[in-house]
Design an enzyme around this catalytic site. Structure first.
Site, short mmCIF file in Angstrom:
data_model
loop_
_atom_site.label_atom_id
_atom_site.label_comp_id
_atom_site.label_asym_id
_atom_site.label_seq_id
_atom_site.Cartn_x
_atom_site.Cartn_y
_atom_site.Cartn_z
N GLY A 3 0.73 -1.24 -0.13
CA GLY A 3 0.06 0.06 0.12
C GLY A 3 0.79 1.34 -0.05
N GLY A 4 2.29 1.21 0.01
CA GLY A 4 2.95 2.49 -0.03
C GLY A 4 2.74 3.42 -1.22
CD GLU A 30 -2.00 -7.56 -3.20
OE1 GLU A 30 -1.74 -8.51 -3.11
OE2 GLU A 30 -1.32 -6.66 -3.61
CG ASP A 38 -4.46 -12.79 -11.68
OD1 ASP A 38 -3.93 -11.80 -12.01
OD2 ASP A 38 -4.14 -14.00 -11.92
CG ASP A 62 5.35 -1.72 -7.18
OD1 ASP A 62 6.28 -2.19 -7.83
OD2 ASP A 62 5.12 -1.45 -6.06
CB CYS A 100 11.48 -2.99 -6.28
SG CYS A 100 12.80 -2.33 -4.76
#
Length: 506
Positions: free
Chosen positions: A319-320, A340, A368, A386, A439
């Site tokens: 959730g960031g 999510e 999904d 993300d 990331c």
């Protein structure tokens, strides 16, 4: 070698584990009379061992296990800092320490009982990577071994750690380097990364426009403790207000907040526990890497034609980015839908969004991301993807990830990433924007994913992510020429976040 103290704090280290400075000397017991000294093992070392056991035995993440362990042990200040450095430093440099320990015993390390193996790693880090006196490092670790494994194993721990202490860190470096069959193996053992990760990171450096010689600096940055960076969510709090609150609540001498380099929403917490800050507890602020903030800010700031009312975070947990995007959406009258795939992570997203005005949140849905159009009408103006990835860009914060990932993980993740990015484009209106974020700098998870999507579709094109990042940055970031953005720990002091912006054309 630098002088050592019994309880020394976690120093900044280079990739080989050498100290680059240290915190103040601290020995709680030295101020007490012998009759008043604490009996039994040291709580800080107990916490570090607990973290390593959870990471090894339960596949837990240290960043999730450590905070509650510190609270249960009621550790604060330098005790908490010592436990944190001992746990994280041991996990980061595990590969190097395992190679050293192999020289100091007559059996394979894999044959050693897991709890004893973790104790040996903790002891090695104190002897070679922290300002802890050798006699204290050995005796305290032996005491832990006696409590958790028994008398026989404690004697084994004592013997092995005394052999470890017979050489300096520099002497161990020279020995390990001489044994390495090639440069990748040398970098892997001294930099404490699997060899395949070293090769992948070097390839990523060159593919993203940097020099391959930067690999040693990158490995070193991966092994340095990251700063605690906070986000002040727009419309709820700004950095100046956050700094005032920290000064008022925690005291200037214990902790303070200073603005970060790039993101106007980012601030570095220098000392203190983030969980003790009221704004963090309320959700107006949170712990969030500056690179993570930059990619969300860039998506929100990139030029857009037509309406700007519906935003989507396709892979929102924990959730960031959703929290930052929702607060930005609220300031301009837009609404965010957060998707999510896992219910427990969706609950974390809901908790993160609790401080955001309700009219800025369209909802949190579980499912999904590849089937998002089954749960919404689509037509989003801005979409964040993300994507799940290897996490090779966040090894500073999740050091255990480097030991869990395998090269075989990459193809399956890349397939999922392509499918999620395709679904995100399908859910975006013509003229809308999609931010593809990982990331990880791994080439197979970044450029190749985007290139595959562009090769198979004629309704999408690259937008200028670099210009968007520059437009939101306080300080001009060092970016290589091109439209995509790849951040680096050794260059920007952030996680190695990748950002590609795509615009749907029809």
């Amino acid at each position: 070698m630098s002088p050592r103290d019994e309880r020394g704090q976690g120093p900044r280290r280079d990739a080989k584990g050498r100290e680059r400075g240290a915190l103040r000397r601290y020995d709680e017991r030295s101020t007490l009379a012998p009759s008043a000294r604490r009996k039994g093992s040291d709580p800080a070392r107990e916490v570090a061992l607990e973290v390593l056991r959870e990471v090894d035995g339960s596949d837990a993440y240290a960043n999730l296990v450590l905070p509650p362990a510190l609270r249960r042990a009621r550790l604060r200040g330098r005790d908490a800092a010592f436990a944190t450095e001992l746990a994280y430093g041991t996990l980061r440099l595990q590969g190097r320490y395992d190679a050293i320990l192999a020289h100091c015993m007559d059996r394979p390390l894999t044959d050693v009982d897991p709890v004893v193996r973790d104790l040996l790693r903790l002891g090695a880090h104190q002897v070679l990577g922290m300002r802890v006196a050798t006699h204290a490092a050995v005796s305290e670790t032996v005491g832990l071994a006696r409590e958790h494994a028994g008398t026989g194993p404690s004697r084994f721990v004592n013997a092995v750690l005394r052999r470890v202490s017979e050489r300096t860190p520099e002497e161990w470096d020279a020995l390990l380097a001489a044994e390495a069959p090639d440069d990748d193996a040398r970098l892997a053992v001294l930099g404490s990364h699997p060899a395949w990760v070293v090769r992948a990171l070097r390839e990523a450096l060159t593919a993203h426009g940097r020099d391959a010689s930067e690999i040693e600096a990158l490995l070193e940055a991966d092994n340095a403790a990251p700063r605690v960076t906070l986000v002040a969510r727009p419309g709820l709090l700004d950095v100046a207000e956050l700094a005032e609150e920290v000064a008022e609540e925690l005291g200037d001498r214990e902790a303070r907040v200073v603005p970060s380099r790039y993101a106007p929403t980012a601030a570095v917490l220098q000392g203190g526990d983030p969980a003790s800050i009221p704004a963090v507890r309320a959700g107006a602020a949170a712990v969030q890497d500056e690179g993570s903030q930059l990619v969300a800010l860039a998506l929100a700031a990139a030029p857009l034609e037509g309406p700007d009312e519906r935003w989507l975070d396709l892979c929102a947990g924990p959730g960031g980015k959703a929290g930052l995007l929702a607060s930005l959406a609220g300031e301009r009258g837009a609404r965010l839908l957060a998707n999510e795939s896992q219910a427990h992570r969706a609950r974390l997203v809901e908790q993160t969004l609790r401080a955001v005005p309700a009219d800025a949140v369209e909802g949190v849905v579980v499912g999904d991301g590849r089937t998002i159009l089954e749960r919404t009408t689509g037509g989003f103006d801005r979409v964040m993807v993300d994507a799940p990835c290897t996490g090779l860009g966040a090894l500073r914060r999740r050091p255990e990830s480097r030991w869990r990932r395998e090269p075989s993980d990459v193809p399956a993740l890349a397939k999922l990433q392509r499918e999620l990015l395709g679904a995100a484009i399908d859910a975006t209106r013509p003229g809308g924007l999609v931010a593809y974020v990982t990331c990880s700098p791994h080439l197979a998870e970044t450029r190749l994913v985007v290139d595959d999507i562009l090769a198979g579709r004629d309704d999408v094109e690259r937008a200028d992510a670099a210009a968007a990042v520059r437009s939101v940055s306080l300080e001009e970031p060092e970016l290589v020429p091109g439209t995509d953005v790849q951040l680096w720990p050794h260059v920007h002091g952030t996680d190695a976040m990748h950002l590609t912006l795509l615009r749907r054309t029809r």
